[in-house]
Design an enzyme around this catalytic site. Structure first.
Site, mmCIF file in Angstrom:
data_model
loop_
_atom_site.group_PDB
_atom_site.id
_atom_site.type_symbol
_atom_site.label_atom_id
_atom_site.label_comp_id
_atom_site.label_asym_id
_atom_site.label_seq_id
_atom_site.Cartn_x
_atom_site.Cartn_y
_atom_site.Cartn_z
ATOM 1 N N GLY A 196 0.818 -1.213 0.000
ATOM 2 C CA GLY A 196 0.000 0.000 0.000
ATOM 3 C C GLY A 196 0.851 1.262 0.000
ATOM 4 O O GLY A 196 0.562 2.225 -0.717
ATOM 5 N N CYS A 197 1.896 1.252 0.801
ATOM 6 C CA CYS A 197 2.760 2.439 0.896
ATOM 7 C C CYS A 197 3.530 2.660 -0.401
ATOM 8 O O CYS A 197 3.771 3.809 -0.792
ATOM 9 C CB CYS A 197 3.707 2.301 2.080
ATOM 10 S SG CYS A 197 2.813 2.242 3.662
ATOM 11 N N THR A 198 3.898 1.582 -1.059
ATOM 12 C CA THR A 198 4.582 1.696 -2.351
ATOM 13 C C THR A 198 3.629 2.275 -3.387
ATOM 14 O O THR A 198 4.001 3.186 -4.136
ATOM 15 C CB THR A 198 5.123 0.320 -2.797
ATOM 16 O OG1 THR A 198 6.072 -0.130 -1.822
ATOM 17 C CG2 THR A 198 5.784 0.404 -4.156
#
Length: 158
Positions: free
Chosen positions: A47-49
């Site tokens: 998700g952060c990527t």
């Protein structure tokens, strides 16, 4: 433990953190500029990527509209450098190991994770005007589609 959330129209809390290169970056470095400060749970996770790559892919139009982007996480400087290099990220990533800045912004606290109440980083985004006042305070945002939604709220054309 519930985080105190920041309100639109209040002054953004000042901070100084190390970036992915170990250089000190302060919010005051961007005085007179519009700034997007976003908090994310962990560098390199799916998700952060996705979210970081969305900011990367939209950085030129955001900068053209006068916005600087700063990503903040509890990752080490070394982990942030690896994340930046692996994803070709083109904006500062700031390390907040002790979560002090997360707490100032209300970006750490209780959240529902897959039906279970846990304490952790709340994926949050703050848009600051040229005087450092909060124009938008968005808590518990989704990683996917967040930048597109933010661009719409800011009136930034694709």
């Amino acid at each position: 433990m519930s985080a105190t959330k920041l309100e639109i129209g209040t002054k953004a809390p000042a901070f100084s953190l190390e970036d992915q290169d170990g250089s000190s970056v302060s919010l005051s470095d961007f005085a007179g500029q519009k700034v997007i400060v976003y908090f994310y749970p962990a560098a390199g996770t799916p998700g952060c990527t996705t979210q970081a790559c969305d900011f990367r892919d939209n950085i030129n139009s955001l900068k053209s509209a006068g916005y600087q982007v700063l990503g903040v996480s509890k990752d080490s400087v070394a982990d942030l450098k690896k994340f930046q290099d692996n994803q070709g990220l083109n904006f500062p990533l700031l390390s907040d190991l002790d979560l002090a800045v997360h707490n100032l912004y209300g970006a750490y606290g209780e959240k529902n994770l897959y039906g279970k109440l846990v304490t952790g980083v709340l994926r949050s985004t703050f848009v600051l005007d040229e005087s450092g006042t909060i124009d938008l305070a968005l808590y518990n945002v989704k990683a996917t589609g967040h930048v597109a939604s933010l661009r719409k709220k800011l009136g930034v054309d694709a």
